[in-house]
Design an enzyme around this catalytic site. Sequence first.
Site, PDB file in Angstrom:
ATOM      1  N   ASP A   1      47.366  28.148  34.089  1.00  0.00           N
ATOM      2  CA  ASP A   1      46.165  28.737  34.944  1.00  0.00           C
ATOM      3  C   ASP A   1      45.075  27.907  34.493  1.00  0.00           C
ATOM      4  O   ASP A   1      45.548  26.628  34.844  1.00  0.00           O
ATOM      5  CB  ASP A   1      45.919  29.880  33.855  1.00  0.00           C
ATOM      6  CG  ASP A   1      44.634  31.129  34.243  1.00  0.00           C
ATOM      7  OD1 ASP A   1      43.621  30.690  34.781  1.00  0.00           O
ATOM      8  OD2 ASP A   1      45.325  31.990  34.656  1.00  0.00           O
TER       9      ASP A   1
ATOM     10  N   TYR B   1      41.575  41.192  49.970  1.00  0.00           N
ATOM     11  CA  TYR B   1      42.103  40.900  49.133  1.00  0.00           C
ATOM     12  C   TYR B   1      42.935  42.064  49.363  1.00  0.00           C
ATOM     13  O   TYR B   1      44.326  41.846  49.214  1.00  0.00           O
ATOM     14  CB  TYR B   1      41.376  41.892  48.083  1.00  0.00           C
ATOM     15  CG  TYR B   1      42.170  42.053  46.916  1.00  0.00           C
ATOM     16  CD1 TYR B   1      42.154  40.878  45.280  1.00  0.00           C
ATOM     17  CD2 TYR B   1      42.465  43.342  46.264  1.00  0.00           C
ATOM     18  CE1 TYR B   1      43.015  41.414  44.937  1.00  0.00           C
ATOM     19  CE2 TYR B   1      43.232  43.264  45.280  1.00  0.00           C
ATOM     20  CZ  TYR B   1      43.405  42.475  44.368  1.00  0.00           C
ATOM     21  OH  TYR B   1      44.565  42.574  43.109  1.00  0.00           O
TER      22      TYR B   1
ATOM     23  N   LYS C   1      47.292  40.970  49.548  1.00  0.00           N
ATOM     24  CA  LYS C   1      48.672  42.495  48.564  1.00  0.00           C
ATOM     25  C   LYS C   1      49.547  42.845  49.583  1.00  0.00           C
ATOM     26  O   LYS C   1      49.564  42.899  48.975  1.00  0.00           O
ATOM     27  CB  LYS C   1      47.064  42.897  47.743  1.00  0.00           C
ATOM     28  CG  LYS C   1      46.770  42.549  46.195  1.00  0.00           C
ATOM     29  CD  LYS C   1      47.891  41.756  45.766  1.00  0.00           C
ATOM     30  CE  LYS C   1      46.431  41.193  44.506  1.00  0.00           C
ATOM     31  NZ  LYS C   1      47.325  40.499  43.337  1.00  0.00           N
TER      32      LYS C   1
ATOM     33  N   ILE D   1      43.165  48.247  37.184  1.00  0.00           N
ATOM     34  CA  ILE D   1      43.627  47.653  35.643  1.00  0.00           C
ATOM     35  C   ILE D   1      42.160  47.281  34.875  1.00  0.00           C
ATOM     36  O   ILE D   1      41.039  47.001  35.459  1.00  0.00           O
ATOM     37  CB  ILE D   1      44.706  47.272  35.581  1.00  0.00           C
ATOM     38  CG1 ILE D   1      45.750  47.659  36.222  1.00  0.00           C
ATOM     39  CG2 ILE D   1      44.899  47.039  33.888  1.00  0.00           C
ATOM     40  CD1 ILE D   1      45.898  48.620  35.490  1.00  0.00           C
TER      41      ILE D   1
ATOM     42  N   THR E   1      40.457  44.741  33.477  1.00  0.00           N
ATOM     43  CA  THR E   1      40.823  43.154  33.637  1.00  0.00           C
ATOM     44  C   THR E   1      39.518  42.532  33.378  1.00  0.00           C
ATOM     45  O   THR E   1      38.584  42.925  34.060  1.00  0.00           O
ATOM     46  CB  THR E   1      41.697  43.048  34.227  1.00  0.00           C
ATOM     47  OG1 THR E   1      41.772  43.127  35.439  1.00  0.00           O
ATOM     48  CG2 THR E   1      43.294  43.944  33.833  1.00  0.00           C
TER      49      THR E   1
END
Length: 254
Positions: A44, A161, A165, A194, A196
């Site tokens: 990361d 995005y 994807k 989600i 996150t």
Amino acid sequence: MTAIFPDTAGFAGKIAFVTGAASGIGAATARRLGGLGARVVLADRDSEGLAAMAAEFEEEDVLALDIDVTSIAVVERAIAKGVGHFGGIDLAVNSAGFDLARCETGEYAADDWERIISVNLTGVFNALRHEIPAMIVRGGGSIVNVASVLGLRGFAGQPAYTAAKHGVIGLTKASALDHAAHRVRINAVAPGFIETPLLGHLNDEKKQAAALLHPMARLGEADEIANVILFLLSDAASFVTGACFDADGGYLAK
């Protein structure tokens, strides 16, 4: 005998490479893999998050690498370090990604487009490009790319995005065909919205609106997506490659 998931012994001693491992779905998956006995390379660009994640593992079972997935040379060196440190790579999860605030295509900044595509799509290619050869020399392996429901549907205000994807899912299918004979299985998971850090830019009202996009009327949890990823990585999915599994609270069923 055919493996039945969860085969907790099936991950023991395996070596996994996880991008986006400092938070969200990547962190949840890395944590689960470690708990099942895998040795994990955490990759990361969030050095503080990496350090916190690495502290959850036994020192001999983890290698934390600060990387930028948009640089193929950096990714190549990171995978080589993982191979050198642990002796190979058996499993990989390509989860690194981010998003920006919504903006219509006709007003979308070119620089923002480049940033989103370079991380969310090119970053997955860069990882695959070097994960796959590392697995071939081991006699095979399993890779899961983290896509999105936006890779299967359009979504207003998210042109980059959504395009990235969609690209991840296409790349997954093409790569799976290329390397099925090498015993490298490559699949994708398409999460819904989600809970996150990726949704960190949303206020409570917008999060609630996102939750209500799912027939289950809630946001998903990172561990719920990790469950699907673990299945796809496991021998229980031994005849699964080139697939994209929805994990979306019914979003795509509408």
